[in-house]
Write an enzyme that holds these catalytic residues in place. Structure first.
Site, PDB file in Angstrom:
ATOM      1  N   CYS A   1      15.529 -56.745   4.367  1.00 39.69           N
ATOM      2  CA  CYS A   1      16.853 -57.239   3.981  1.00 39.69           C
ATOM      3  C   CYS A   1      16.973 -57.035   2.472  1.00 39.69           C
ATOM      4  CB  CYS A   1      17.015 -58.706   4.354  1.00 39.69           C
ATOM      5  SG  CYS A   1      16.550 -59.115   6.058  1.00 39.69           S
ATOM      6  N   ALA A   2      17.130 -55.783   2.033  1.00 44.20           N
ATOM      7  CA  ALA A   2      16.825 -55.418   0.650  1.00 44.20           C
ATOM      8  C   ALA A   2      17.946 -55.658  -0.351  1.00 44.20           C
ATOM      9  CB  ALA A   2      16.419 -53.944   0.593  1.00 44.20           C
ATOM     10  N   ALA A   3      19.222 -55.585   0.055  1.00 40.52           N
ATOM     11  CA  ALA A   3      20.302 -55.713  -0.926  1.00 40.52           C
ATOM     12  C   ALA A   3      20.271 -57.104  -1.547  1.00 40.52           C
ATOM     13  CB  ALA A   3      21.650 -55.456  -0.248  1.00 40.52           C
ATOM     14  N   PRO A   4      20.589 -57.221  -2.844  1.00 42.90           N
ATOM     15  CA  PRO A   4      21.114 -56.198  -3.739  1.00 42.90           C
ATOM     16  C   PRO A   4      20.074 -55.273  -4.360  1.00 42.90           C
ATOM     17  CG  PRO A   4      20.990 -58.269  -4.883  1.00 42.90           C
ATOM     18  CD  PRO A   4      20.576 -58.553  -3.469  1.00 42.90           C
ATOM     19  N   GLY A   5      18.778 -55.571  -4.245  1.00 40.10           N
ATOM     20  CA  GLY A   5      17.785 -54.577  -4.627  1.00 40.10           C
ATOM     21  C   GLY A   5      16.802 -54.944  -5.718  1.00 40.10           C
ATOM     22  N   SER A   6      16.841 -56.143  -6.257  1.00 38.26           N
ATOM     23  CA  SER A   6      15.932 -56.465  -7.358  1.00 38.26           C
ATOM     24  C   SER A   6      14.475 -56.495  -6.892  1.00 38.26           C
ATOM     25  CB  SER A   6      16.318 -57.800  -7.986  1.00 38.26           C
ATOM     26  OG  SER A   6      16.319 -58.824  -7.011  1.00 38.26           O
TER      27      SER A   6
ATOM     28  N   ASP B   1      12.647 -60.953   3.203  1.00 38.30           N
ATOM     29  CA  ASP B   1      13.389 -61.924   2.384  1.00 38.30           C
ATOM     30  C   ASP B   1      14.713 -62.151   3.107  1.00 38.30           C
ATOM     31  OD1 ASP B   1      13.848 -63.488  -0.017  1.00 38.30           O
ATOM     32  OD2 ASP B   1      15.297 -61.948  -0.574  1.00 38.30           O
TER      33      ASP B   1
ATOM     34  N   CYS C   1      15.512 -68.437  -0.115  1.00 37.89           N
ATOM     35  CA  CYS C   1      15.918 -69.251  -1.263  1.00 37.89           C
ATOM     36  C   CYS C   1      16.471 -70.577  -0.749  1.00 37.89           C
ATOM     37  CB  CYS C   1      16.936 -68.530  -2.136  1.00 37.89           C
ATOM     38  SG  CYS C   1      18.328 -67.838  -1.249  1.00 37.89           S
TER      39      CYS C   1
END
Length: 866
Positions: A175-180, A298, A351
């Site tokens: 679940c990679a976006a936004p990418g940090s 994540d 989070c």
């Protein structure tokens, strides 16, 4: 906060009326940072000591500190960090607020290695708008734009740091976006590659006619054994996935700045991430599927740990949000464990501070995967030693959507039987509670999970768990009971009947397709299976909402991560069997690889005198014809195998590879029409032969090339380029590599760089985007001068001269017309009253006009009295 309007200043109309407020906007009260049920639940759940409890709530109500990270894979990350320490921190240290308080300068995050992560308490709006911060803000923006700095929340940096990613690892960010976090993972894969490749090249530089300059300290320390199979190049791969198509392209934008050929972006529901075929070298006829060394899950979550930056959660928080996401989170984690290699690691993070989304999910997923015999929770208490954290819960309570707090599932069942006609309160399921004795999840080391609370180190709230897969397994269907079934309470049978599986027509069709594709399922035990949903589960998922973290970069906010429910798309036995839904957005261009014998590839190799050691079987284009049109990409060997093997299998690949060459008009057939792209030059430059290389050592020569676009080489203009003058005069037209090799005499000029340089008939030009030029000028020279486009300036001067000539002619023509009119009037008057007639010359003199044969002259300027 508290303002609404079309711009950051809270005004509609984008700053009209000279910034004055009008009646077209409305002032809203600030969000009250109070929520009775939220505070009651967490006070009861966390059981913090009274003093620490007050610190917890005070921290949640404070604004979050600013934080950023230097990108560790870049060779000059430490140089950029040194600039912060030597140039900008001294400036900030002298700044005071209006009330006389000194500004606290940035300081390193204590637990992050090599001081590459920093934070400061000064609010973002002050840094953006307070004039003394202008230079620091410009530094942050410019270095972020070119990928040297990533602005990221501190707790968001933790999960990748616990994954132990190596350059040869195959990694999935589900679940990679936004990418940090994906950027961190990609940096870890690329770490040390520049030095390893250079060290390898040096071993045969003389044989290949390469001039690599002096050996650097990084080369001396390079560990070739870190990834020894591809001449120092990183053989690992990051697959960054997101279920939302638009966020997937935002992900591409974020990660492209790292210019890595080891990145592949996909667009799939994480609960049903497809199995990816790879070649089977030992038995080409047998199916072989990719397994991952590391996976980051994540997951979408209710986000109640982000209250410090998402203040609307104070009024919008709903206890049911966490309940509605619980089953989706389990499915994502189970799928991650299926895709993992035995011995590999999954990091699960949210989070959220709610155990329903954290410990409960971990326990339920391990239970479905066969218990601790197959998956164990890794003890990370000795990792990141300066990071303060609490252990995970072994026992907890849950809060339902009606804000009732429950201690156990038995308590829920008892209430259902006695007070609710046997109906269990909505969304509450058994897996949300601590594992019961007799189940596979009972006795897990949940205390090895990691909880980070806002007051501990002035961060947001976060949950992290590291899981290691010990053995392969076949995951139990979520509708099947655990291995050991507890006796059911009286009256539960009626509730059970309510939840009997109800297969949709789509599920039946998918099941039939799966059955028809039996051999493929046999070949891969971990392929996605169809899971039949209950009515209750479908409704629960449909109600779930996700307030997953907003965009981790500072400048923009994005919608929450979208949760796709299993009701929306059921899993098929294999990706090939899964019917494709119409995708939003344009259809992606296909990935087509070029043969090494392709004429364009041969022309490129000959023109740039490329070493035969550079692989020429990894070039790819993105069009249906499979022919070079605008751009040629370069990928790793593993990515080539994946894209080739999975063509036509319905896997949604969005992005892959690095643009290595771009089509460029050339004046002669002898000039290669494919110039090296700035993104690809770090990969290729060491293999380019000396006939197409220019070596630069003079700092001021670099400054001129950066600040001046298209400087002329004609009329001895080449002499203005100092030590490279004769070289750029004599080198053939077309693209060349400019190697910047400082001699070490200037402590502010130490970066070794390779840049694309274009030589035309009359001029020279660095082929860099404007933002890269500006960032380098600021970093190396502390220069904010505007760029000079020589060609454009000459064109503008010619245009202005032509316009002035036309204007002058128009003025002359107008004057002739005026004189003709005056003459006509005088002659007319003379005919009527001869005695009062005046000569044309007299009338012209009276009107203060120039004589007919004169050119109008601008009046002399008159000096004003002092």
């Amino acid at each position: 906060m508290g303002k609404r309007g079309g711009s950051r200043g809270g005004k509609r109309g984008g700053g009209r009326n000279n910034g004055e407020r009008t009646n077209s906007w409305k002032e809203y009260p600030a969000v009250e940072k109070q929520h009775k049920n939220f505070q009651k639940f967490y006070d009861e759940l966390l059981q913090l000591p009274e003093e620490e409890k007050n610190e917890f709530w005070e921290a949640l109500r404070r604004e979050l500190p600013n934080s950023f990270r230097f990108c560790g894979s870049k060779g000059h990350a430490l140089a950029v960090k040194r600039l912060l320490e030597t140039r900008y921190i001294p400036q900030i240290t002298g700044i005071e607020f209006h009330d006389g308080r000194p500004v606290e300068p940035p300081k390193p995050v204590p637990w992050y290695p090599n001081d590459l992560a920093w934070w400061m308490t000064t609010p973002k709006n002050v840094i953006r708008k307070f004039p003394p911060f202008a230079a620091f803000q410009k530094f942050l923006v410019s270095e972020t734009s070119v990928g040297n700095i990533s602005r990221q929340e501190v707790v968001s940096m933790i999960p990748p740091m616990l994954m132990d990613v190596q350059p040869n690892h195959v990694v999935l960010d589900m679940c990679a976006a936004p990418g940090s976090k994906a950027a961190q993972l990609l940096e870890m894969i690329m770490r040390g590659e520049e030095a390893r490749v250079r060290k390898t090249l040096r071993s045969f530089a003389q044989e290949d006619g390469l001039d690599l300059g002096a050996e650097t300290q990084e080369e001396l320390e390079a560990d070739l054994e870190a990834d020894p199979t591809d001449c120092g190049r990183s053989t690992g791969l990051l697959i960054a996935n997101d279920s939302d198509y638009k966020r997937g392209h935002m992900l591409v934008h974020q990660l492209k700045r790292l210019s890595s050929p080891n990145l592949l972006v996909t667009n799939h529901d994480a609960t049903q991430f497809p199995s990816i075929k790879i070649p089977n070298r030992e038995n080409p006829k047998a199916a072989n599927y990719l397994k991952f060394d590391r996976i980051l899950a994540d997951v979408p979550c209710s986000g109640d740990g982000t209250l410090r930056k998402n203040v609307n959660l104070w009024k919008d928080w709903q206890p049911g949000s966490a309940l509605g996401l619980h089953l989706t989170q389990i499915r994502i984690l189970v799928r991650a464990l299926q895709l993992l290699k035995a011995g590999g690691k999954v990091v699960y993070s949210t989070c959220s501070m709610n155990p329903v989304e954290n410990e409960a999910v971990v326990a339920a997923a391990i239970d479905r995967c066969g218990g601790e015999a197959n998956v164990e929770i890794v003890d990370c208490s000795q990792e990141l030693p300066n990071l303060k954290r609490y252990p995970g819960f072994r026992d907890w309570k849950i809060i339902d959507k009606n804000s009732r707090i429950w201690n156990s599932h038995e308590e829920v069942i008892k209430h259902a039987n006695e007070m609710n006609g046997g109906v269990v309160p909505g969304r509450v399921v058994e897996t949300m509670f601590p594992p019961a004795e007799g189940t596979l999840g009972f006795g897990l080391h949940l205390e090895r999970c990691m909880r980070v609370y806002p007051h501990m180190q002035d961060t947001g709230g976060f949950f992290i768990t590291v899981l290691q897969k010990k053995n392969e397994f076949k995951a139990r269907n979520e509708n099947e009971p655990s291995t050991v079934v507890k006796p059911e309470a009286a009256g539960q049978e009626s509730s059970k009947k309510q939840s009997e599986p109800t297969a949709t027509e789509e599920s039946k069709a998918l099941a039939a397709a799966a059955a028809a594709d039996g051999p493929k399922v046999e070949a891969a035990a971990d392929e996605i299976k169809v899971e039949v949903k209950t009515k209750d589960e479908v409704m629960d998922d449909a109600e779930g909402t996700s307030n997953k973290r907003l965009l981790d970069t500072e400048e923009q906010e994005q919608p929450s991560k979208k949760v796709k429910t299993e009701a929306d798309s059921s899993a098929a036995a294999t990706p090939a069997a899964q019917p494709e839904r119409p995708r939003k957005g344009p259809i992606e261009e296909p990935f087509k690889y070029l043969e090494a014998t392709h004429p364009v590839i041969q022309n490129i190799k000959e023109f740039y005198h490329l070493s035969t050691r550079f692989p020429d079987d990894r070039y790819m284009v993105r069009n249906e014809m499979g022919e070079p049109a605008k751009a040629i990409y370069y990928t790793t060997a593993l990515m080539r195998d994946i894209l080739t093997e999975n063509e036509g299998r319905g896997i949604k690949f969005v992005h892959g590879g690095v643009r290595m060459y771009m089509k460029q008009d050339a004046p002669s057939a002898d000039v290669c029409r494919w110039r090296i792209q700035n993104e690809g030059i770090p990969i290729l430059q060491g293999y380019v032969g000396e006939p197409r290389v220019v070596h630069l050592q003079n700092k001021e020569t670099l400054r001129r090339l950066l600040i001046e676009m298209f400087p002329s080489l004609t009329n001895d203009g080449w002499k203005d380029f100092d030590e490279i003058g004769e070289r750029v005069r004599d080198i053939g037209m077309g693209c060349a590599v400019l190697r910047v090799e400082p001699d070490g005499s200037d402590p502010d000029f130490t970066e070794r760089m390779a840049l694309p340089l274009w030589k035309s008939i009359k001029s020279l030009n660095l082929m860099l985007p404007k933002e890269d030029r500006a960032a380098m000028l600021l970093r190396v020279f502390n220069d904010t001068s505007p760029l000079i486009n020589t060609t454009l300036k000459q064109q503008q001067e010619k245009k202005a001269a032509a316009q002035n000539g036309e204007q002058k002619k128009e003025e002359e023509d107008a004057m002739v017309e005026v004189k003709a009119e005056v003459k006509a009037e005088v002659e007319n008057d003379a005919a009527v009253k001869p005695e009062e007639a005046q000569t044309v010359e007299e009338q012209v003199a009276k009107e203060d006009l120039p004589a007919p044969d004169e050119t109008p002259v601008a009046p002399e300027p008159v000096e004003e009295a002092s």
